[in-house]
Design an enzyme around this catalytic site. Structure first.
Site, mmCIF file in Angstrom:
data_model
loop_
_atom_site.group_PDB
_atom_site.id
_atom_site.type_symbol
_atom_site.label_atom_id
_atom_site.label_comp_id
_atom_site.label_asym_id
_atom_site.label_seq_id
_atom_site.Cartn_x
_atom_site.Cartn_y
_atom_site.Cartn_z
ATOM 1 N N SER A 185 1.101 -1.438 -0.122
ATOM 2 C CA SER A 185 0.419 -0.207 0.376
ATOM 3 C C SER A 185 1.040 1.558 0.117
ATOM 4 O O SER A 185 0.785 2.667 -0.454
ATOM 5 C CB SER A 185 -0.921 -0.117 1.298
ATOM 6 O OG SER A 185 -0.448 -0.627 2.408
ATOM 7 N N ASP A 242 -3.277 6.366 10.966
ATOM 8 C CA ASP A 242 -3.583 5.282 10.833
ATOM 9 C C ASP A 242 -2.454 4.789 11.655
ATOM 10 O O ASP A 242 -1.768 3.431 11.831
ATOM 11 C CB ASP A 242 -3.762 4.468 9.386
ATOM 12 C CG ASP A 242 -2.948 4.789 8.552
ATOM 13 O OD1 ASP A 242 -2.161 5.328 8.354
ATOM 14 O OD2 ASP A 242 -3.150 4.511 7.600
ATOM 15 N N HIS A 254 0.361 4.009 7.049
ATOM 16 C CA HIS A 254 0.805 4.598 6.183
ATOM 17 C C HIS A 254 1.011 6.050 5.727
ATOM 18 O O HIS A 254 1.474 6.760 6.497
ATOM 19 C CB HIS A 254 -0.703 5.078 5.011
ATOM 20 C CG HIS A 254 -1.432 3.478 4.849
ATOM 21 N ND1 HIS A 254 -2.107 3.378 5.284
ATOM 22 C CD2 HIS A 254 -0.939 2.424 4.244
ATOM 23 C CE1 HIS A 254 -2.655 1.754 5.198
ATOM 24 N NE2 HIS A 254 -1.521 1.475 4.217
#
Length: 237
Positions: free
Chosen positions: A10, A208, A211
């Site tokens: 990601s 979060d 990321h």
């Protein structure tokens, strides 16, 4: 075109500006579209590169800003001959473990297929790889990470017929606290020709805590560009 494969999970696909599964749409100037920077779409067509680069590749998640555009715009002025373009080949998919990038697995085969399609239009200059957070969740995956990464590099080079293909990887900035340092140790310990590691530790993270923020993705793209230029481009007078 000078072609660069963007792969991993990601943070390579890009989550900069993504909050509560929505992208804020903010594109910093370092990531703005440029006629000399193209992207290989999911349907294997060359289109003008625009954020989010992985929107049609990492389709199960919300994509935002990643390091690819900042990288491309940073290397563009240094390419020879002047006027050379950059072709980006997005392949990253969020939440994937390195076992899913083994030869014969869908993601690996898709990456090789896309790279081969791109190679008809120019030289593949490097693979940019940012992955490992998923492997930090498992003690067994963590222990096997270094060997699996070396096998991945060898397989990509063999299957693309480029035995010296530069591989620029990113050492993790986040992940399971129990194992992140072990995965990082494996990444930093890779000692293969034409493998360079850029360390993302210290770059700021989204709320979060996993990321990279948009600002950090720009910084990472520029770090990757500097690694490519200083290691794989001839020095300029």
């Amino acid at each position: 075109m000078r072609i660069f494969v963007l792969s991993g999970q990601s943070n390579m696909a890009g989550r900069g500006g993504v909050h509560r599964r929505r992208w804020d749409g903010v594109v910093p100037p370092e990531c703005a579209p440029c006629p000399s920077v193209l992207r290989l779409s999911a349907s294997l067509d060359w289109v003008e590169a625009r954020e989010p680069l992985h929107a049609d590749i990492d389709t199960a998640k919300t994509c935002g800003v990643g390091p690819g555009m900042a990288f491309a715009r940073a290397v563009l002025p240094r390419l020879d001959p002047p006027g050379s373009g950059v072709g980006l080949v997005p392949c990253a998919v969020g939440g994937t473990a390195i076992r899913e990038w083994a030869r014969g697995e869908r993601l690996y085969d898709q990456m090789v297929r896309r790279a081969r399609a791109a190679a008809a239009f120019g030289e593949i200059e490097a693979v940019l790889w940012y992955q490992g957070e998923s492997d930090a969740e498992s003690d067994a995956a963590t222990a096997a990470y270094g060997a699996n990464l070396e096998t991945l590099i060898a397989n990509v080079r063999e299957d693309l017929g480029l035995p010296q293909l530069p591989f620029i990887q990113v050492a993790l900035a986040s992940g399971n606290k129990k194992n992140i340092e072990k995965v990082r140790e494996a990444q930093l310990g890779i000692n293969l020709p034409n493998v360079v590691t850029v360390d993302a530790i210290g770059l700021s993270l989204n709320e979060d805590h996993l990321h990279l923020t948009t600002e950090s993705q720009v910084k990472l793209g520029e770090m990757l560009a500097q690694a490519y230029m200083s290691n794989f481009l001839p020095a300029t007078c």
